[in-house]
Design a protein around this motif. Structure first.
Motif, mmCIF file in Angstrom:
data_model
loop_
_atom_site.group_PDB
_atom_site.id
_atom_site.type_symbol
_atom_site.label_atom_id
_atom_site.label_comp_id
_atom_site.label_asym_id
_atom_site.label_seq_id
_atom_site.Cartn_x
_atom_site.Cartn_y
_atom_site.Cartn_z
ATOM 1 N N ASP A 104 15.709 -49.090 6.252
ATOM 2 C CA ASP A 104 15.438 -47.795 6.865
ATOM 3 C C ASP A 104 16.140 -46.683 6.102
ATOM 4 N N LEU A 105 17.305 -47.000 5.541
ATOM 5 C CA LEU A 105 18.060 -46.011 4.769
ATOM 6 C C LEU A 105 17.421 -45.744 3.413
ATOM 7 N N VAL A 143 13.311 -40.202 0.707
ATOM 8 C CA VAL A 143 14.707 -39.736 0.772
ATOM 9 C C VAL A 143 15.356 -39.821 -0.592
ATOM 10 N N ILE A 144 15.145 -40.938 -1.281
ATOM 11 C CA ILE A 144 15.751 -41.114 -2.604
ATOM 12 C C ILE A 144 15.242 -40.050 -3.564
ATOM 13 N N ARG A 185 17.596 -37.230 -5.458
ATOM 14 C CA ARG A 185 17.584 -37.018 -6.907
ATOM 15 C C ARG A 185 17.322 -35.543 -7.245
ATOM 16 N N GLU A 186 16.372 -34.934 -6.547
ATOM 17 C CA GLU A 186 16.058 -33.534 -6.798
ATOM 18 C C GLU A 186 17.225 -32.632 -6.429
ATOM 19 N N ALA A 187 17.898 -32.954 -5.342
ATOM 20 C CA ALA A 187 19.004 -32.110 -4.888
ATOM 21 C C ALA A 187 20.179 -32.145 -5.852
ATOM 22 N N ASP A 192 25.152 -41.506 -2.499
ATOM 23 C CA ASP A 192 24.463 -40.225 -2.346
ATOM 24 C C ASP A 192 23.500 -40.242 -1.157
ATOM 25 N N VAL A 193 22.799 -41.346 -0.961
ATOM 26 C CA VAL A 193 21.851 -41.432 0.153
ATOM 27 C C VAL A 193 22.586 -41.398 1.491
#
Length: 363
Positions: A296-297, A302-303, A307-309, A324-325
């Motif tokens: 779920d994580l 989300v990944i 990466r973009e952030a 990071d996640v």
């Protein structure tokens, strides 16, 4: 180069002509047998998880019957006259009725064969062979197909066919027919090959280049089917991760985390060692203890946003990406739970957290 019929010895022609006329006469009854066998085989899968893409059947054509009935055997002694390979073709041929079961993936061939072979009240299995075994052992290529020779047991449609056939056949309802089980890709390959190689209007036009190309396409077919099989296995594995009462309930040991990570994110496995203990500690800090918690994580969307952030200068390994996640999901709580007295880590997490907040506010 002609057909078997064209090359047939004149002394053997009358017998083949007679059996061909008899076949043409009883073929309507044999077509009824074909329809019943198709229905019977198709219905086997009605209440099972395996659903073939389709089940087809065919009755041998008169022309095909005559051609096969014209096959001869080489004499054992030079100079002797050849003999027919099928001296009594209406009883010796086992492919006058043929059923094909077409499935999606190679492992379904085995499952379909097993289901058919269990129908002991309907059928008696006389032979079972895998067409690709010989090519595997010889180092060559060919399409994969399972061939079953099946004898019916006291079948009423068969009895009507045998009654029409007449003496010396006893109408006992037993008739041997063929079932071929293959994948949709193998089916397409074999149909095209058969049309070009065996139904060519002029066999003299055949070129060795065609053999080479068919071999090449068979090799590619095997590679594609292997890839599809691997995708199917991976899908089944990932689906199991979401079963909270089954695989999804498995605890997150370091070994389990590595297994799940390498299944979901095989392209992000740059660890220089096999120590996944730190990953287990990070997850446990947030009460994430089961396989379902981890999958779920690790959602792809989300990944991608993480990466973009953070605009990573280097592709992060599993430890860094997991960190990071978790920071993305839990924010400052992740810092408080995992930084401890490590000021360098705390500063690094705070810097990344601010980047994430900026990204969120502007995206």
């Amino acid at each position: 180069m002609g057909t078997h019929w064209d090359r047939l010895d004149d002394q053997l022609r009358p017998a083949v002509e007679a059996s061909t006329k008899q076949f043409e006469r009883v073929r309507p009854e044999l077509e009824a047998v074909t329809r019943e066998m198709r229905t019977t085989i198709r219905d086997i899968f009605q209440e099972t998880e395996l659903k073939p893409l389709f089940v087809t059947a065919r009755t041998k054509t008169v022309a095909s019957f005559r051609e096969k009935a014209s096959r001869t055997l080489q004499p054992a002694v030079a100079g002797d006259a050849p003999t027919l390979e099928y001296p009594d073709p209406l009883r010796d041929m086992h492919d006058m009725v043929g059923v094909r079961v077409i499935v999606s993936l190679p492992h379904e061939i085995r499952e379909a064969a097993s289901l058919i072979k269990r129908q002991r009240s309907e059928f008696d299995i006389r032979a079972d062979r895998e067409k690709d075994i010989g090519s595997i052992e010889s180092g060559t290529y060919g399409y994969s197909s399972r061939h079953l020779l099946i004898r019916t047991i006291q079948n009423s449609a068969v009895k009507r066919f045998q009654e029409a056939l007449g003496e010396p056949t006893r109408p006992n309802g037993s008739h041997v027919f063929e079932v071929q089980i293959r994948t949709i890709l193998a089916h397409a390959w074999s149909e095209i090959e058969h049309d070009i190689r065996f139904k060519a209007s002029n066999p003299r036009a055949w070129s060795p280049y065609f053999d080479r190309q068919f071999t090449a396409t068979a090799a590619m077919l095997e590679t594609v089917e292997s890839t599809f099989s691997e995708l199917h296995e991976r899908y089944e594995t990932v689906t199991g991760y979401w079963d909270e009462e089954g695989e999804g309930a498995a605890p997150l040991t370091p070994r389990r985390i590595r297994e799940v990570w390498q299944t979901l994110l095989p392209h992000v496995d740059r660890k220089s060692d096999d120590d996944w203990g730190w990953a287990a500690e990070l997850l446990a800090a947030h009460g994430l203890k089961t396989t379902t918690d981890l999958v779920d994580l690790l959602q792809a969307e989300v990944i991608t946003r993480v990466r973009e952030a953070l605009e990573h200068r280097y592709s992060p390994g599993p430890d860094r990406l997991l960190d990071d996640v978790l920071l993305w999901r839990f924010g400052k709580r992740h810092i408080e739970l995992t930084a401890g007295d490590d000021n360098h880590r705390r500063e690094s997490l705070l810097r990344r957290y601010r980047q994430m907040e900026t990204f969120r506010s502007t995206s």
